[in-house]
Write an enzyme that holds these catalytic residues in place. Structure first.
Site, PDB file in Angstrom:
ATOM      1  N   HIS A 156      45.601  24.123 -14.911  1.00 39.86           N
ATOM      2  CA  HIS A 156      45.129  23.900 -16.272  1.00 39.86           C
ATOM      3  C   HIS A 156      46.161  24.340 -17.308  1.00 39.86           C
ATOM      4  O   HIS A 156      45.811  24.610 -18.459  1.00 39.86           O
ATOM      5  CB  HIS A 156      43.819  24.658 -16.507  1.00 39.86           C
ATOM      6  CG  HIS A 156      42.683  24.160 -15.670  1.00 39.86           C
ATOM      7  ND1 HIS A 156      42.222  24.842 -14.568  1.00 39.86           N
ATOM      8  CD2 HIS A 156      41.941  23.031 -15.750  1.00 39.86           C
ATOM      9  CE1 HIS A 156      41.212  24.164 -14.024  1.00 39.86           C
ATOM     10  NE2 HIS A 156      41.031  23.058 -14.718  1.00 39.86           N
ATOM     11  N   HIS A 157      47.440  24.408 -16.906  1.00 37.71           N
ATOM     12  CA  HIS A 157      48.453  24.811 -17.888  1.00 37.71           C
ATOM     13  C   HIS A 157      48.580  23.768 -18.999  1.00 37.71           C
ATOM     14  O   HIS A 157      49.031  24.071 -20.100  1.00 37.71           O
ATOM     15  CB  HIS A 157      49.805  25.015 -17.207  1.00 37.71           C
ATOM     16  CG  HIS A 157      50.495  23.754 -16.793  1.00 37.71           C
ATOM     17  ND1 HIS A 157      50.088  23.013 -15.695  1.00 37.71           N
ATOM     18  CD2 HIS A 157      51.549  23.075 -17.345  1.00 37.71           C
ATOM     19  CE1 HIS A 157      50.870  21.953 -15.576  1.00 37.71           C
ATOM     20  NE2 HIS A 157      51.752  21.963 -16.559  1.00 37.71           N
ATOM     21  N   ARG A 158      48.183  22.554 -18.703  1.00 39.91           N
ATOM     22  CA  ARG A 158      48.069  21.486 -19.692  1.00 39.91           C
ATOM     23  C   ARG A 158      46.728  20.793 -19.471  1.00 39.91           C
ATOM     24  O   ARG A 158      46.270  20.637 -18.330  1.00 39.91           O
ATOM     25  CB  ARG A 158      49.202  20.455 -19.514  1.00 39.91           C
ATOM     26  CG  ARG A 158      50.575  20.959 -19.963  1.00 39.91           C
ATOM     27  CD  ARG A 158      50.698  20.847 -21.479  1.00 39.91           C
ATOM     28  NE  ARG A 158      52.033  21.215 -21.941  1.00 39.91           N
ATOM     29  CZ  ARG A 158      52.360  22.393 -22.421  1.00 39.91           C
ATOM     30  NH1 ARG A 158      51.452  23.359 -22.462  1.00 39.91           N
ATOM     31  NH2 ARG A 158      53.576  22.633 -22.850  1.00 39.91           N
ATOM     32  N   LYS A 216      44.897  15.481 -14.522  1.00 37.21           N
ATOM     33  CA  LYS A 216      45.002  14.047 -14.241  1.00 37.21           C
ATOM     34  C   LYS A 216      45.226  13.817 -12.757  1.00 37.21           C
ATOM     35  O   LYS A 216      46.018  14.518 -12.124  1.00 37.21           O
ATOM     36  CB  LYS A 216      46.201  13.470 -15.021  1.00 37.21           C
ATOM     37  CG  LYS A 216      46.298  11.965 -14.968  1.00 37.21           C
ATOM     38  CD  LYS A 216      45.439  11.361 -16.042  1.00 37.21           C
ATOM     39  CE  LYS A 216      45.457   9.842 -15.998  1.00 37.21           C
ATOM     40  NZ  LYS A 216      44.719   9.286 -14.859  1.00 37.21           N
ATOM     41  N   LYS A 271      54.286  16.534 -10.281  1.00 34.14           N
ATOM     42  CA  LYS A 271      54.755  15.206 -10.669  1.00 34.14           C
ATOM     43  C   LYS A 271      54.719  15.041 -12.191  1.00 34.14           C
ATOM     44  O   LYS A 271      55.677  14.565 -12.802  1.00 34.14           O
ATOM     45  CB  LYS A 271      53.878  14.145  -9.999  1.00 34.14           C
ATOM     46  CG  LYS A 271      54.394  12.731 -10.070  1.00 34.14           C
ATOM     47  CD  LYS A 271      53.427  11.776  -9.403  1.00 34.14           C
ATOM     48  CE  LYS A 271      53.187  12.105  -7.949  1.00 34.14           C
ATOM     49  NZ  LYS A 271      52.299  11.123  -7.291  1.00 34.14           N
ATOM     50  N   LYS A 281      42.882  15.748  -8.399  1.00 29.49           N
ATOM     51  CA  LYS A 281      42.698  14.651  -7.457  1.00 29.49           C
ATOM     52  C   LYS A 281      41.257  14.632  -7.006  1.00 29.49           C
ATOM     53  O   LYS A 281      40.589  15.676  -6.965  1.00 29.49           O
ATOM     54  CB  LYS A 281      43.599  14.804  -6.232  1.00 29.49           C
ATOM     55  CG  LYS A 281      43.981  13.484  -5.591  1.00 29.49           C
ATOM     56  CD  LYS A 281      44.988  12.732  -6.434  1.00 29.49           C
ATOM     57  CE  LYS A 281      45.448  11.442  -5.756  1.00 29.49           C
ATOM     58  NZ  LYS A 281      46.514  10.781  -6.510  1.00 29.49           N
TER      59      LYS A 281
END
Length: 531
Positions: free
Chosen positions: A122-124, A128, A152, A164
């Site tokens: 969750h650093h960003r 996704k 990635k 995922k």
């Protein structure tokens, strides 16, 4: 110990490979945490069943997929300028959700469906990652794929964390209505657990899913969250009619092509392999003729590369003409027959894995993970392995390939085209407008003024042809923006990976992990810890 004996009996190359893996495994213990999925590397000696149509993958003492990701991470972490506590945080998977729910089948029976969603970092935000449907889905695989998504995104500087999802079914055994029911119920479970949303977690297609499944997810989310004005951004990979983006379908394959093109155009790099520059005339073998493999093949063929073999689930094709396969003809045959086997102008091989061991310049695994392992890596005769799939080469296989002077272009960079264009789709949905709508006609007017001025000032009565004028004046459409942004992302990321590999004296995979680790570490250092 048994694994050590098996590897030592494999000869000098295998012994060296095992020794190198042990050195990495030593670092593996250094950063392990309670939250990490595995603290040590265990061996897999049984047959691992893959989704139907993909045969089986036999792991001969190779680490599991999740352990492989950890090993690759630890190899880079050992030389990263980051403290052990930050490394432990980066490595750990933050959240793993397992859900089970009933499905009322068409025949009236009720079946229990098992599904997962892993949020690695969750650093960003949002996080996704795709959703796959396959019978071998489990928590470890989902966590491994989520970790790869984290790294990635960081490598190509896309501001997402990694995630995922997986639904443990064989999608070929369910009707369209049953699959819709499964996807909608899975989405409702994610909504209830706060595991989906434009600012939280944004899924996408993966193996066994596509635009239709993403449309069902979007529709379900918007019904359950009617006040979310950005609801269409809850998922990417949607049909164009549902807020998708032009260029997403071919994005992963095009990203693979861009990186391959840049590597093969680098005179210094190809000279080390005894090759000349350029794609034209090089020989390629591709494993997988799905979305990624098919579009990768398209661009290579268009650039003059020779596709000499394609391996698929039910067999493969090998060119015997010396000119390479006629890709448009193969695609037309596949569309008509639903398979590439039996294509009349090539040799059909029933045992597809053996195709990977044929001589070629570039081998492109574009199927599933762990396809090149310790049992077949020594037989690979390619000069370059370009990883279009996620995790197709195990750590033991990588060591063997490198002992044989095979260059590996890593999945972490090569197949990041999909998430890059997914990011563009998310931006499109957040902004509620497609790219080019505000600027295309303005660009065309400005170019027409320029063309007219050039003709009047320097034309001496001559005029540009209608064809040239049309080409020059054409304004940028959405797909123009998408392809331009994708090319810029892949090329700048490749230059960064290449430079890091040269500067830190490591291979391209370790360089990619290093870039990812240090970018994520910077986020943690700057943002601090709450509370």
């Amino acid at each position: 110990m048994a694994m050590a004996m098996r590897m030592m009996k494999g000869g000098p190359s295998m012994a060296g490979s095992f020794a190198r893996l042990c050195a990495v495994a030593g670092a593996h213990m250094r950063y392990s945490t309670a939250a990490a999925a595995s603290a040590t590397t265990t061996t897999v000696t049984t047959t691992v069943t893959s989704p139907p149509g993909h045969g089986t993958v036999v792991a001969h003492g190779d680490p599991s997929f999740l352990e492989s990701v950890d090993i690759y991470f630890d190899k880079a972490a050992a030389i990263a300028s980051t403290t052990p506590d930050i490394l432990a945080q980066i490595k750990a998977c933050n959240n793993v959700l397992k859900v089970q729910f009933p499905l009322k089948c068409a025949n009236g029976t009720v079946e229990l469906i098992e599904a997962y969603r892993a949020q690695h970092s969750h650093h960003r935000l949002p996080v996704k990652g795709g959703i796959r449907m396959a019978p071998n889905v489990d928590a470890d695989e989902t966590m491994a794929l989520a970790a790869l998504m984290t790294f990635k995104c960081a490598v190509v500087d896309v501001p997402f964390g990694g995630a995922k999802g997986g639904i443990k079914i064989d999608p070929t055994k369910y009707s369209m209505n049953e699959k819709e029911a499964i996807i909608r119920r899975y989405t409702s479970e994610l909504v209830r657990k706060n595991f989906i949303g434009p600012s939280i977690d944004v899924p996408a297609p993966d193996y066994g899913t596509g635009p239709q499944e993403m449309a069902w997810i979007k529709d379900t989310y918007e019904h359950l969250q009617p006040n979310d004005i950005n609801g269409s951004a809850c998922v990417t990979g949607k049909p164009l009619e549902e807020g998708g983006i032009d260029g997403r379908t071919e994005a992963t394959g095009l990203g693979v092509f861009f990186c391959l093109r840049e590597f093969l155009n680098d005179e210094a790099l190809v000279a080390k392999l005894g090759m000349t520059t350029g794609i034209k005339g090089k020989t390629f073998i591709v494993q997988g003729f799905g979305n990624v493999g098919r579009h990768t093949v398209d661009y290579i063929y268009g650039a003059g590369g020779k596709i000499i073999a394609i391996a698929e689930a039910d067999g493969g094709l090998v060119d015997e003409s010396g000119n390479g396969l006629d890709i448009p003809a193969v695609k037309a045959y596949h569309k008509k027959k639903g398979t590439i086997t039996g294509f009349p102008d090539a040799k059909t091989m029933k045992f597809a894995p053996s195709i990977l061991e044929l001589p070629c310049d570039v081998l492109i695994p574009a199927a599933l993970e762990s396809q090149i392992h310790s049992a077949n890596a020594g037989n690979i005769k390619a000069k370059i392995v370009a990883e279009a799939a996620n995790g197709p080469v195990t750590p033991l296989a990588e060591a063997i390939l490198e002992d044989n002077d095979v260059v590996i272009l890593p999945d972490l960079l090569l197949n990041a085209g999909g998430v890059t264009v997914s990011y563009f789709e998310w931006l499109k949905n957040i902004n509620h407008i497609h790219f080019g709508r505000m600027s295309r006609r303005m660009e065309e007017r400005g170019k027409r003024v320029l063309i007219d001025a050039l003709e009047n000032e320097f034309g001496n009565g001559h005029r540009f042809s209608d064809e040239v004028r049309s080409e020059v004046v054409k304004g940028n459409t959405e797909v123009d923006f998408v392809w331009s942004g994708l090319e810029e992302t892949m090329l700048s990321s490749w230059e960064n990976v290449k430079h890091t590999a040269q500067e830190r004296n490591c291979n391209f995979r370790t360089a990619a992990y290093l870039i990812a680790i240090e970018r994520i570490a910077t986020c943690y250092r700057v943002s601090g810890i709450f509370p």
